[in-house]
Write a protein that holds these residues in place. Structure first.
Motif, mmCIF file in Angstrom:
data_model
loop_
_atom_site.group_PDB
_atom_site.id
_atom_site.type_symbol
_atom_site.label_atom_id
_atom_site.label_comp_id
_atom_site.label_asym_id
_atom_site.label_seq_id
_atom_site.Cartn_x
_atom_site.Cartn_y
_atom_site.Cartn_z
ATOM 1 N N GLY A 115 1.105 -1.277 0.007
ATOM 2 C CA GLY A 115 0.135 -0.163 -0.066
ATOM 3 C C GLY A 115 0.552 1.574 0.594
ATOM 4 O O GLY A 115 1.802 1.666 -0.438
ATOM 5 N N VAL B 49 -1.758 5.296 4.445
ATOM 6 C CA VAL B 49 -3.023 6.407 3.628
ATOM 7 C C VAL B 49 -3.834 5.073 4.042
ATOM 8 O O VAL B 49 -4.069 4.437 3.880
ATOM 9 C CB VAL B 49 -2.622 6.452 2.313
ATOM 10 C CG1 VAL B 49 -4.299 6.691 1.769
ATOM 11 C CG2 VAL B 49 -1.417 6.876 2.241
ATOM 12 N N TYR B 50 -4.683 5.699 5.082
ATOM 13 C CA TYR B 50 -6.430 4.811 5.387
ATOM 14 C C TYR B 50 -7.360 4.791 4.805
ATOM 15 O O TYR B 50 -7.504 5.765 3.908
ATOM 16 C CB TYR B 50 -7.005 5.159 6.862
ATOM 17 C CG TYR B 50 -6.475 4.889 8.007
ATOM 18 C CD1 TYR B 50 -4.876 3.096 7.819
ATOM 19 C CD2 TYR B 50 -6.336 4.956 9.427
ATOM 20 C CE1 TYR B 50 -4.953 3.208 9.566
ATOM 21 C CE2 TYR B 50 -5.898 5.185 10.737
ATOM 22 C CZ TYR B 50 -4.514 4.083 10.513
ATOM 23 O OH TYR B 50 -4.663 3.467 11.539
ATOM 24 N N ASP B 51 -8.533 3.965 4.479
ATOM 25 C CA ASP B 51 -9.483 4.391 3.573
ATOM 26 C C ASP B 51 -10.881 3.874 4.820
ATOM 27 O O ASP B 51 -10.640 3.813 5.957
ATOM 28 C CB ASP B 51 -9.837 2.730 2.914
ATOM 29 C CG ASP B 51 -10.085 1.790 3.132
ATOM 30 O OD1 ASP B 51 -10.250 1.233 4.964
ATOM 31 O OD2 ASP B 51 -9.705 0.108 2.548
ATOM 32 N N ILE B 52 -11.575 4.053 4.479
ATOM 33 C CA ILE B 52 -12.914 4.361 5.090
ATOM 34 C C ILE B 52 -13.146 3.270 6.389
ATOM 35 O O ILE B 52 -13.088 3.632 7.971
ATOM 36 C CB ILE B 52 -13.844 5.218 4.651
ATOM 37 C CG1 ILE B 52 -14.302 6.176 3.839
ATOM 38 C CG2 ILE B 52 -15.216 5.598 5.724
ATOM 39 C CD1 ILE B 52 -13.837 7.187 4.722
ATOM 40 N N SER B 53 -13.342 2.356 6.132
ATOM 41 C CA SER B 53 -12.969 1.143 6.881
ATOM 42 C C SER B 53 -11.892 1.180 8.305
ATOM 43 O O SER B 53 -12.314 0.185 8.627
ATOM 44 C CB SER B 53 -13.342 -0.103 6.185
ATOM 45 O OG SER B 53 -12.063 -0.699 5.199
ATOM 46 N N GLN B 54 -11.358 1.597 7.826
ATOM 47 C CA GLN B 54 -9.877 1.771 8.226
ATOM 48 C C GLN B 54 -9.718 2.489 9.811
ATOM 49 O O GLN B 54 -9.520 2.426 11.074
ATOM 50 C CB GLN B 54 -8.449 1.096 7.761
ATOM 51 C CG GLN B 54 -8.183 0.738 6.545
ATOM 52 C CD GLN B 54 -6.699 0.312 5.808
ATOM 53 O OE1 GLN B 54 -7.064 1.579 5.062
ATOM 54 N NE2 GLN B 54 -6.167 0.088 6.216
#
Length: 425
Positions: A270, A344-349
Motif C-alpha cells: 500500500g 493512508v487509511y480508507d474509511i473502513s480502517q
C-alpha cells in the motif's frame, strides 16, 4: 430571551443576562452555548453542518423546514427504514419544525420567533430573504440583538453574488481543484464537500465572534460567508508562492510544494506517508530509517529548497527502498526514529482505529426514532468543562411543532392543526 426594551442598551443587556441565567439553570446540563437560541433556515450541507456544531456545543437550534418536503437532503441516500442517513448525520442536536415562509401567516410567525432568538442562520441565494421581507435589515428592526448569518456560494455582495453556488463550483473557482490530482493530470475535486464543510466552519466561527462582539458593541450584526472565499483562504502556500515568484502551483499528486520528502511512498502492500518537516528529520530519516546516509550529502538534496526542486528524483530513491517493506513496517521504523509517518487509511480502517475512533470518540452512536442506532461523525473540538455532545438525533419533519410553537408563541394544538390545514405548517 430577547425583549425589546425602550430604555436603551444597558437595560436590554441586563435583561438578557438575567434571562440567560434562568435558562442555564433550567437546562441542568450546560453546554458552552446553552444560553443561545438559534433559528436555522439552512439546508443541505454548509449551513446544517454549522448548526450541528453549534447544537453539539449546547445551543438550542430550531431547524425550520418547508412543509411537506423539508430539507433537500432528506431526499439524499443512503436510506435506512425510509429515512435519509445523510440528513440524519448533518442535523443532530436540533429541534425540527415546519413553516411556510411564503405565506403571510408563516412570515408573521417567524418574525415573532425572531424576537425571542439570538441567531438566524440561512443559506438561500442572496436576495431571497429580502424578497420575502425577512432580510437582516428587517429583522434587526424588531430585534437589534439578532445575529444574522448567511452562507452562499459567492457571498452577499460582489459581481458573482447572485450566482447559484455549489461545493464543486467553490472548489473550482476557489482554486482547490487546480491543486488537486495527479501530476500532469486534470484538476480534481476533493473527495468530500470541502467547500461546504469549510463554509460551515467559517459560519460557526463568524457566529461565535458576533456573539462575543455583541457584549462589546451592544447589538447584533450580519455574518456573510462565501464558499469560494472559504476555499481560497485555505490554499495558504499556493498563493504565497504566486505573490513571491509569480509561479502558478502545479498539481503534484500527494507531494507538497514547500517540503520534501513529504509525500506518499509505495510500500509492498500500500501507501505510506513520510513527512520530513525540516532538515534534521530528513537527516534522521536518511541515516537511521532508510539506511542511506549518502542522501544527506547528495548535491541535489543538501537543503529543503533543493529537495523540493528535485523531489521526483528523491521519490525514486525512497521508493527503491520502501517497496521492500509493508506499510506497518515503514511506519514503525520511522516512528521509532522520531520521523512523522502514517498509513493512508480508507474509511473502513478509520472507523476501527484505536486512536481516532476509540480514544477520540469521533464516531459516536445515537438512537434515531426511525433509523435506530446509527453512527454519526463526532466533534473535533474537545473541551475539559463544556465538551460538545450530541444532545438528540436529527428530527423527523415537523417533529417538534407542538413543543416549539407552544413554548415560543403559545399556539394551541387545535390552532396548529388549523395552520397545517392552511399550508402554513
Amino acid at each position: 430571551m430577547i425583549k425589546q426594551e425602550p430604555d436603551g442598551k444597558d437595560g436590554k443587556v441586563e435583561q438578557r443576562a438575567a434571562e440567560k441565567e434562568d435558562k442555564i439553570e433550567e437546562t441542568k446540563e450546560t453546554g458552552a452555548l446553552s444560553d443561545l437560541t438559534i433559528l436555522d433556515l439552512t439546508r443541505v450541507v454548509a449551513g446544517p453542518f454549522c448548526s450541528s456544531l453549534l447544537g453539539d456545543m449546547g445551543a438550542r437550534v430550531i431547524k425550520i423546514e418547508r412543509p411537506g418536503t423539508g430539507d433537500d437532503s432528506r431526499a439524499y441516500g443512503p436510506y435506512v427504514n425510509g429515512e435519509s442517513a445523510y440528513f440524519a448525520m448533518l442535523n443532530r442536536s436540533k429541534y425540527g419544525i415546519t413553516l411556510n415562509l411564503k405565506t403571510e401567516e408563516g412570515k408573521a410567525i417567524f418574525l415573532e420567533m425572531v424576537k425571542k432568538a439570538d441567531v438566524v442562520l440561512e443559506n438561500y441565494r442572496p436576495g431571497v430573504m429580502e424578497k420575502l421581507g425577512l432580510g437582516y435589515e428587517e429583522l434587526r428592526k424588531i430585534n437589534d440583538q439578532i445575529i444574522y448569518a448567511a452562507v452562499s456560494g459567492f457571498g452577499s455582495y460582489g459581481p458573482y453574488s447572485k450566482r447559484p453556488g455549489y461545493d464543486i463550483l467553490a472548489q473550482a473557482m476557489g482554486g482547490l481543484m487546480s491543486l488537486t490530482g495527479p501530476k500532469d493530470g486534470e484538476p480534481t475535486r476533493a473527495g468530500n464537500a470541502m467547500g461546504d464543510i469549510l463554509g460551515g466552519m467559517n459560519m460557526a466561527i463568524g457566529v461565535l465572534a458576533a456573539v462575543h462582539a455583541r457584549t462589546l458593541i451592544g447589538h447584533g450584526q450580519k455574518v456573510d460567508i462565501a464558499l469560494v472565499d472559504s476555499i481560497a483562504v485555505s490554499l495558504e502556500n499556493a498563493f504565497t508562492r504566486y505573490w513571491v515568484t509569480n509561479e502558478v502551483y502545479k498539481r503534484n499528486g500527494n507531494a507538497y510544494a514547500a517540503l520534501a520528502p513529504y509525500d506518499s511512498y509505495r510500500a509492498r502492500d500500500g501507501l505510506c506517508i513520510i513527512a520530513c518537516g525540516n532538515q534534521k528529520l530528513f537527516e534522521i530519516f536518511s541515516r537511521e530509517v532508510a539506511g542511506h546516509p549518502e542522501w544527506i550529502d547528495d548535491p541535489r538534496f543538501l537543503s529543503n529548497v533543493l529537495r523540493v526542486e528535485n523531489m521526483d528524483e528523491l521519490k525514486i530513491l525512497i521508493e527503491g527502498w520502501s517497496r521492500s517493506y509493508t506499510v506497518d513496517e515503514l511506519v514503525s521504523m520511522a516512528l521509532n526514529a522520531g520521523v512523522p509517518a502514517g498509513p493512508v487509511y480508507d474509511i473502513s480502517q478509520i472507523v476501527k482505529d484505536e486512536h481516532i475512533a476509540s480514544a477520540r470518540d469521533m464516531f459516536p452512536v445515537v438512537e434515531h426514532p426511525v433509523i435506530g442506532k446509527m453512527h454519526v461523525n463526532g466533534d473535533a473540538v474537545k473541551m475539559t468543562e463544556t465538551a460538545p455532545r450530541i444532545t438528540k438525533p436529527a428530527p423527523l419533519l415537523g417533529q417538534d411543532n407542538e413543543k416549539i410553537y407552544g413554548e415560543f408563541l403559545g399556539i394551541t394544538r387545535e390552532r396548529l392543526a388549523g395552520l397545517k390545514a392552511e399550508g402554513v405548517l
